[in-house]
Motif scaffolding. Structure first.
Motif, PDB file in Angstrom:
ATOM      1  N   ILE A   1       0.823  -1.210   0.000  1.00  0.00           N
ATOM      2  CA  ILE A   1       0.000   0.000   0.000  1.00  0.00           C
ATOM      3  C   ILE A   1       0.859   1.263   0.000  1.00  0.00           C
ATOM      4  N   GLY A   2       2.154   1.091  -0.120  1.00  0.00           N
ATOM      5  CA  GLY A   2       3.049   2.240  -0.194  1.00  0.00           C
ATOM      6  C   GLY A   2       4.484   1.778  -0.136  1.00  0.00           C
ATOM      7  N   THR A   3       5.384   2.747  -0.128  1.00  0.00           N
ATOM      8  CA  THR A   3       6.799   2.403  -0.023  1.00  0.00           C
ATOM      9  C   THR A   3       7.506   3.377   0.910  1.00  0.00           C
ATOM     10  N   VAL A   4       8.640   2.924   1.426  1.00  0.00           N
ATOM     11  CA  VAL A   4       9.532   3.821   2.159  1.00  0.00           C
ATOM     12  C   VAL A   4      10.880   3.755   1.446  1.00  0.00           C
ATOM     13  N   ASP A   5      11.334   4.903   0.988  1.00  0.00           N
ATOM     14  CA  ASP A   5      12.577   4.979   0.241  1.00  0.00           C
ATOM     15  C   ASP A   5      13.758   5.064   1.206  1.00  0.00           C
ATOM     16  N   VAL A   6      14.599   4.029   1.178  1.00  0.00           N
ATOM     17  CA  VAL A   6      15.780   3.984   2.048  1.00  0.00           C
ATOM     18  C   VAL A   6      17.002   4.141   1.150  1.00  0.00           C
ATOM     19  N   LEU A   7      17.521   5.334   1.064  1.00  0.00           N
ATOM     20  CA  LEU A   7      18.708   5.614   0.240  1.00  0.00           C
ATOM     21  C   LEU A   7      18.518   5.103  -1.186  1.00  0.00           C
ATOM     22  N   GLY A   8      17.314   5.332  -1.743  1.00  0.00           N
ATOM     23  CA  GLY A   8      17.071   4.938  -3.124  1.00  0.00           C
ATOM     24  C   GLY A   8      16.518   3.537  -3.289  1.00  0.00           C
ATOM     25  N   VAL A   9      16.472   2.779  -2.233  1.00  0.00           N
ATOM     26  CA  VAL A   9      15.896   1.431  -2.299  1.00  0.00           C
ATOM     27  C   VAL A   9      14.520   1.479  -1.653  1.00  0.00           C
ATOM     28  N   ARG A  10      13.517   1.018  -2.404  1.00  0.00           N
ATOM     29  CA  ARG A  10      12.152   1.091  -1.872  1.00  0.00           C
ATOM     30  C   ARG A  10      11.804  -0.140  -1.073  1.00  0.00           C
ATOM     31  N   GLU A  11      11.342   0.083   0.131  1.00  0.00           N
ATOM     32  CA  GLU A  11      10.826  -1.033   0.930  1.00  0.00           C
ATOM     33  C   GLU A  11       9.311  -0.903   0.999  1.00  0.00           C
ATOM     34  N   ASP A  12       8.639  -2.035   0.859  1.00  0.00           N
ATOM     35  CA  ASP A  12       7.180  -2.010   0.787  1.00  0.00           C
ATOM     36  C   ASP A  12       6.518  -1.797   2.144  1.00  0.00           C
ATOM     37  N   VAL A  13       5.471  -0.955   2.095  1.00  0.00           N
ATOM     38  CA  VAL A  13       4.568  -0.861   3.246  1.00  0.00           C
ATOM     39  C   VAL A  13       3.439  -1.837   2.951  1.00  0.00           C
ATOM     40  N   ILE A  14       3.239  -2.774   3.841  1.00  0.00           N
ATOM     41  CA  ILE A  14       2.320  -3.884   3.593  1.00  0.00           C
ATOM     42  C   ILE A  14       1.077  -3.745   4.470  1.00  0.00           C
TER      43      ILE A  14
END
Lengths: 454, 230
Positions: B165-178
């Motif tokens: 349902i979204g993402t969190v950008d960690v230094l250019g790498v997207r981690e999923d918000v689930i």
């Protein structure tokens, strides 16, 4: 100078770095794991950010999490404290690639000094005596051959290790045969590197280390030595300065040779050179620690110099601003590591809630601790609850102040080693300044604990 | 009932957790607590962990957290990882444990010992499940970084557990918000482009009476989604 520093550590050192930042007037953000949400550093900080779960690999040891936290909070530097990422050259490199400054030596310097074995050879070439030892051990046959040449007893050491972890004392060829493979797999498991080397084991030795500071311009000072001979299984328990093991002439000579060697070898930032001193007063270089040390407060108490502020200043590219003549070490200081472990139960680490906490006071007493009443000590990290340091004009008075302060110190709800410290202070060998690194392991802690309970 | 909290599993008893931790604080020595903790850890590791791993592998969940006694266990599937390679974390509950821990309240393993005590515990757990089902679920940040909700996300949209349902950008790498559970997108707790910390609450997932009613009647989930969007 930096505008804002991310503190990528926990416990008492996070608090210590926060205090240094406030003292020199720069902002600070405390990065914490989920288990440290209630930590004192996180509570006292103007800004704090949760970087991951309690598992250190996904928080304090995660380079992306730490650097991302620094970026999103607008920090321009990261202070790694000790342990965790503090001597990781890969981390230092990535920090720089993101336009931030790693508070410590540069990635190149860390890499240059990363291998203990190579560092020994490097500093030997620059005039420091080293313990007779081997190169990297190829296999068991090579190890046996080298042990014969050096002569038993020998210590098997992992090249990637630290803090005494993974070291093994071997007295005979048979013992070496029995432990070589185990040591190798242990090193692999603990440090991801199974490289081992061997050193002559010095019997009655003292652990003496020299604090140095080197700026970007090659200006260097030493800040005297610390004696860390009171150890248990290679873990330091009590540290003091000056060392009772050295005469004034030996001290001056060692400090000067140490600082000259590291500058010539290309070191930069704060560092500590560790030596073993044998019964004849001969000092053998063993390793360099490229970070702030746990036991730095005693040096600060005697010299009046804030080492963390100095470290930040060097990292910011400023000159030291002081020379050797400005470093005057006065009096005697002793530090006691207050640990949540049970001396009467094989030093098993103790977790739990701090029901009551009272820090001691009085002249020359300093407490570096993140405890407060109601604090729950998380079970995931080390057992250091704090460091009690005392200063006095001479050693006898420092011991007296140490004992008075230990009597005052209250940590209710946890089992600690406070009474063990008092017992060591009362022991004649300690009073005479003759403790060797193997004393506690040789006699065991039982006599000390028993004496403490009288 | 959403599938991640159905009959096969049930939540750990929160009432029991309270009682236990209160007991632990008052009067018991550290030895007793230490022993209890050791017992708790070994039992959690032996009984609970395998069940949780199975659950995480089978379902589309990104993360499961269970509380039992004074302990909680959290399993998270690393972003972009293969099935079943979860990471587990154990922690002792603290006074602020409510913050950021709202993920996957539901599932806990049921241990197969059929004592009367066990049956009574299960009954309690089922009551707890009923209560929990009425509470809003919150999707939290998987990392520290810059948050972006999914572009088409709007209040009222139906989501399934495990949906990105979204993402969190960690230094250019997207981690999923689930999405931690089946439900309907509720209010946002963080803005697009905002810097967020690990565990920060981002989006409420509501289990509306309407949606649950439809589920109970066996109505088509697609129909529910259409209703939600309307």
């Amino acid at each position: 100078m930096f505008s804002k520093v991310l503190i990528a550590n926990r416990g008492e050192i996070a608090l210590r770095i926060l205090r240094a930042c406030r003292t020199i007037g720069i902002g600070a953000v405390v990065a914490y794991s989920e288990a440290d949400r209630d930590s004192l550093a996180a509570q006292l900080a103007d800004e704090a950010i949760c970087i991951g779960p309690s598992d250190a690999r996904r928080s304090y040891l995660s380079a992306p999490a730490v650097i991302s936290a620094a970026v999103v909070t607008g920090c321009d530097a990261i202070h790694p404290g000790y342990g965790f990422l503090s001597e990781d050259e890969g981390f230092a490199d990535v920090v720089r690639a993101h336009g931030l400054t790693f508070i410590g030596p540069s990635a190149e310097v860390l890499e240059h000094f990363a291998s203990k074995e190579a560092t020994r050879r490097l500093l030997e070439a620059h005039g420091l005596r080293t313990i007779p030892g081997s190169g990297m051990l190829r296999d068991e046959a090579h190890a046996l051959e080298e042990a014969e040449r050096i002569s038993y007893p020998v210590l098997i050491k992992p090249s990637g290790g630290g803090g005494g972890k993974g070291m093994r004392l071997v007295r005979t060829a048979r013992e070496l045969e029995a432990t070589f493979k185990v040591s190798r797999s242990e090193a692999k498991a603990a440090f991801g590197d199974d490289a081992l080397y061997m050193e002559k084991y010095l019997g009655d030795n003292r652990h003496v280390e020299i604090q140095v500071a080197v700026d970007r311009f090659g200006h260097a000072i030493h800040l005297g030595e610390r004696d860390c001979s009171v150890q248990r299984r290679h873990q330091k328990i009590i540290e003091e300065t000056p060392s009772p093991a050295l005469t004034e002439a030996e001290r001056q000579d060692l400090c000067q040779r140490a600082v000259r060697a590291v500058v010539e070898a290309g070191y930069e930032n704060l560092g500590t050179l560790e030596f073993l001193v044998d019964s004849r007063g001969e000092a053998y270089f063993i390793e360099i620690n490229c970070r702030i040390q746990v036991e730095h407060p005693i040096t600060e108490m005697c010299t009046g110099i804030d080492l963390i502020a100095l470290q930040i200043k060097i990292a910011a590219g400023e000159p030291l601003g002081i020379n050797q003549a400005d470093v005057v070490s006065r009096g005697h200081a002793i530090e006691f590591r207050i640990l949540a472990e049970d001396p009467s139960n094989d030093f098993r680490p103790q977790g739990g809630q701090v029901l009551g906490y009272l820090a001691p006071g009085g002249p020359g007493v300093r407490m570096d601790s993140h405890l407060y009443p109601g604090y729950e000590v998380p079970p995931y990290y080390d057992s250091l609850l704090g460091k009690l340091s005392v200063w006095a004009p001479d050693r006898a008075q420092a011991i007296a102040r140490g004992d008075a302060a230990l009597r005052e110190l209250l940590v209710d709800g946890l089992t600690t080693n406070i009474e063990l410290h008092r017992a060591i202070l009362a022991n004649q060998v300690f009073i005479d300044g003759k403790v060797t690194t193997d004393l506690l392991d040789r006699v065991g802690s039982a006599p000390f604990v028993a004496a403490g309970n009288r | 009932m959403p599938e991640n909290r159905n009959g096969a599993t049930s939540p750990a008893p929160r009432g029991a957790a309270k009682a236990l931790s209160a007991e632990a604080v008052s009067g018991q020595g550290p030895d007793v607590r230490a022993e209890r903790d050791h017992l708790a850890i070994s039992r959690l590791a032996d009984d609970l962990l395998p069940a949780l791993i199975a659950k995480l592998t089978a379902g589309g969940l990104g993360e499961i957290e269970v509380r039992e006694g004074s302990w909680k266990a959290r399993l998270r599937r690393p972003a972009g990882s293969d099935e079943g390679r979860g990471v587990a974390a154990w922690s002792s509950l603290d006074s602020h444990s409510g913050h950021g821990h709202a993920l996957g309240r539901g599932p806990a393993a049921s241990h197969g010992r059929g004592t009367a005590e066990e049956r009574a515990r299960r009954a309690r757990e089922e009551e707890e499940a009923e209560e929990l089902a009425r509470l809003p679920i919150v999707a939290t940040s998987p990392a520290v970084g810059i948050y972006q909700p999914r572009k088409d996300l709007a209040v009222g949209i139906r989501v399934r557990a495990g949906d990105r349902i979204g993402t969190v950008d960690v230094l250019g790498v997207r981690e999923d918000v689930i999405a931690p559970a089946d439900g309907v997108i509720g209010s946002s707790l963080a803005e697009a482009g905002e810097a967020v910390e690990y565990g920060q609450e981002l989006i409420r997932i509501e289990l509306s009476e309407n949606a649950r009613g439809l589920d109970a009647n066996g109505a088509d989930r697609e129909a529910a989604a259409v209703l939600g969007e309307a």
